[in-house]
Scaffold this motif. Sequence first.
Motif, mmCIF file in Angstrom:
data_model
loop_
_atom_site.group_PDB
_atom_site.id
_atom_site.type_symbol
_atom_site.label_atom_id
_atom_site.label_comp_id
_atom_site.label_asym_id
_atom_site.label_seq_id
_atom_site.Cartn_x
_atom_site.Cartn_y
_atom_site.Cartn_z
ATOM 1 N N THR A 37 -8.641 -61.614 -74.319
ATOM 2 C CA THR A 37 -10.045 -61.259 -74.132
ATOM 3 C C THR A 37 -10.513 -61.829 -72.792
ATOM 4 O OG1 THR A 37 -10.457 -61.254 -76.503
ATOM 5 C CG2 THR A 37 -12.378 -61.463 -75.077
ATOM 6 N N GLU A 38 -11.149 -60.973 -71.994
ATOM 7 C CA GLU A 38 -11.646 -61.367 -70.675
ATOM 8 C C GLU A 38 -13.100 -60.951 -70.547
ATOM 9 O OE1 GLU A 38 -9.012 -59.258 -68.089
ATOM 10 O OE2 GLU A 38 -7.376 -60.687 -68.378
ATOM 11 N N PHE A 39 -13.817 -61.585 -69.660
ATOM 12 C CA PHE A 39 -15.202 -61.204 -69.411
ATOM 13 C C PHE A 39 -15.268 -60.414 -68.112
ATOM 14 C CE2 PHE A 39 -19.561 -61.832 -67.873
ATOM 15 C CZ PHE A 39 -20.244 -61.309 -68.963
ATOM 16 N N ASP A 40 -15.830 -59.206 -68.170
ATOM 17 C CA ASP A 40 -15.996 -58.336 -67.006
ATOM 18 C C ASP A 40 -17.400 -58.584 -66.440
ATOM 19 O OD1 ASP A 40 -16.525 -56.246 -65.235
ATOM 20 O OD2 ASP A 40 -15.505 -54.752 -66.470
ATOM 21 N N GLN A 41 -17.466 -59.295 -65.321
ATOM 22 C CA GLN A 41 -18.755 -59.649 -64.704
ATOM 23 C C GLN A 41 -19.567 -58.416 -64.343
ATOM 24 O OE1 GLN A 41 -19.832 -62.505 -65.122
ATOM 25 N NE2 GLN A 41 -19.207 -63.958 -63.562
ATOM 26 N N GLY A 42 -18.910 -57.409 -63.781
ATOM 27 C CA GLY A 42 -19.607 -56.206 -63.336
ATOM 28 C C GLY A 42 -20.293 -55.471 -64.476
ATOM 29 N N ALA A 43 -19.603 -55.351 -65.602
ATOM 30 C CA ALA A 43 -20.160 -54.640 -66.753
ATOM 31 C C ALA A 43 -20.987 -55.559 -67.647
ATOM 32 C CB ALA A 43 -19.024 -54.009 -67.570
ATOM 33 N N GLY A 44 -20.774 -56.869 -67.520
ATOM 34 C CA GLY A 44 -21.474 -57.815 -68.388
ATOM 35 C C GLY A 44 -20.979 -57.766 -69.815
ATOM 36 N N LEU A 45 -19.689 -57.416 -69.995
ATOM 37 C CA LEU A 45 -19.106 -57.257 -71.324
ATOM 38 C C LEU A 45 -17.792 -58.022 -71.442
ATOM 39 C CD1 LEU A 45 -19.455 -53.370 -71.715
ATOM 40 C CD2 LEU A 45 -20.852 -55.101 -72.866
ATOM 41 N N TYR A 46 -17.503 -58.461 -72.657
ATOM 42 C CA TYR A 46 -16.171 -58.965 -72.964
ATOM 43 C C TYR A 46 -15.279 -57.755 -73.235
ATOM 44 C CZ TYR A 46 -17.799 -63.752 -73.339
ATOM 45 O OH TYR A 46 -18.304 -64.992 -73.052
ATOM 46 N N HIS A 47 -13.991 -57.872 -72.885
ATOM 47 C CA HIS A 47 -13.052 -56.748 -73.051
ATOM 48 C C HIS A 47 -11.692 -57.264 -73.493
ATOM 49 C CE1 HIS A 47 -9.878 -54.083 -71.230
ATOM 50 N NE2 HIS A 47 -10.482 -53.271 -72.066
ATOM 51 N N ARG A 48 -11.062 -56.535 -74.406
ATOM 52 C CA ARG A 48 -9.673 -56.799 -74.800
ATOM 53 C C ARG A 48 -8.959 -55.451 -74.895
ATOM 54 N NH1 ARG A 48 -7.814 -60.059 -80.137
ATOM 55 N NH2 ARG A 48 -8.580 -61.797 -78.885
ATOM 56 N N ALA A 49 -7.873 -55.297 -74.135
ATOM 57 C CA ALA A 49 -7.060 -54.077 -74.203
ATOM 58 C C ALA A 49 -6.243 -54.100 -75.488
ATOM 59 C CB ALA A 49 -6.136 -53.988 -72.995
ATOM 60 N N VAL A 50 -6.269 -52.986 -76.227
ATOM 61 C CA VAL A 50 -5.538 -52.855 -77.487
ATOM 62 C C VAL A 50 -4.812 -51.513 -77.473
ATOM 63 C CG1 VAL A 50 -5.726 -52.735 -80.015
ATOM 64 C CG2 VAL A 50 -7.296 -54.201 -78.722
ATOM 65 N N GLU A 51 -3.560 -51.501 -77.953
ATOM 66 C CA GLU A 51 -2.797 -50.250 -78.100
ATOM 67 C C GLU A 51 -2.216 -50.165 -79.498
ATOM 68 O OE1 GLU A 51 -1.156 -48.832 -73.778
ATOM 69 O OE2 GLU A 51 0.278 -49.629 -75.200
ATOM 70 N N ALA A 52 -2.268 -48.957 -80.057
ATOM 71 C CA ALA A 52 -1.652 -48.669 -81.352
ATOM 72 C C ALA A 52 -0.684 -47.512 -81.163
ATOM 73 C CB ALA A 52 -2.705 -48.308 -82.390
ATOM 74 N N VAL A 53 0.564 -47.707 -81.567
ATOM 75 C CA VAL A 53 1.579 -46.659 -81.503
ATOM 76 C C VAL A 53 1.743 -46.118 -82.921
ATOM 77 C CG1 VAL A 53 3.973 -46.110 -80.926
ATOM 78 C CG2 VAL A 53 2.717 -47.808 -79.569
ATOM 79 N N CYS A 54 1.522 -44.807 -83.073
ATOM 80 C CA CYS A 54 1.578 -44.165 -84.390
ATOM 81 C C CYS A 54 2.599 -43.032 -84.384
ATOM 82 C CB CYS A 54 0.212 -43.595 -84.770
ATOM 83 S SG CYS A 54 -1.096 -44.833 -84.894
ATOM 84 N N ARG A 55 3.195 -42.804 -85.547
ATOM 85 C CA ARG A 55 4.204 -41.757 -85.716
ATOM 86 C C ARG A 55 3.661 -40.693 -86.670
ATOM 87 N NH1 ARG A 55 7.841 -44.700 -88.336
ATOM 88 N NH2 ARG A 55 7.301 -43.806 -90.306
ATOM 89 N N GLY A 56 4.014 -39.449 -86.412
ATOM 90 C CA GLY A 56 3.632 -38.332 -87.264
ATOM 91 C C GLY A 56 4.501 -37.134 -86.945
ATOM 92 N N TYR A 57 4.059 -35.974 -87.360
ATOM 93 C CA TYR A 57 4.739 -34.721 -87.050
ATOM 94 C C TYR A 57 3.769 -33.774 -86.381
ATOM 95 C CZ TYR A 57 9.021 -35.509 -89.685
ATOM 96 O OH TYR A 57 10.224 -35.991 -90.117
#
Length: 165
Positions: free
Chosen positions: A123-143
């Motif tokens: 989690t990081e704080f983005d000064q320009g946006a004034g928001l906290y941010h955390r990059a998240v990825e989900a890998v999903c399988r289907g057909y």
Amino acid sequence: MDFGTIRERMVDYLQGQGIDAQCAYPEMSRVRRDGAVAAVSLRACQGGPEGFRDYLGERYDQESGQWQELYGRKIVLTFGLDLYAPQGCGAAGIQETFDRMAEALQREGPPGLTLQELSCGETEFDQGAGLYHRAVEAVCRGYLYAVAQEGGTFLDFIVRGESRI
């Protein structure tokens, strides 16, 4: 069905689990929130070679009174589920939302998709946006499967889970 619909399916699932979520890059203006929000994007789709050469069988269509051929292949979708939170919510709000999201995705996941991997950054704080941010990825399988009319014309493609074909 287009890939925007797949993103919307993930948003609907997360919202149904009590997690504030929206599609990334909405056409409407952004709304400031009091708590953490997940911005859902589709970062990658892997499904092998082009075309629907993998024959799955036939099904009877009640409406048309005809048999339809099904073709398809396994796909792997990588979703961006980046979390954003205002200063008042902070890093603790991001962590709480990530924990609830991880639990929801491990338990069931969106219809037609099975979670394979969930990862996040710091989690990081983005000064320009004034928001906290955390990059998240989900890998999903289907057909990804398509229905063909007599003569071989594909009608549409649909994303389904492994047990639903």
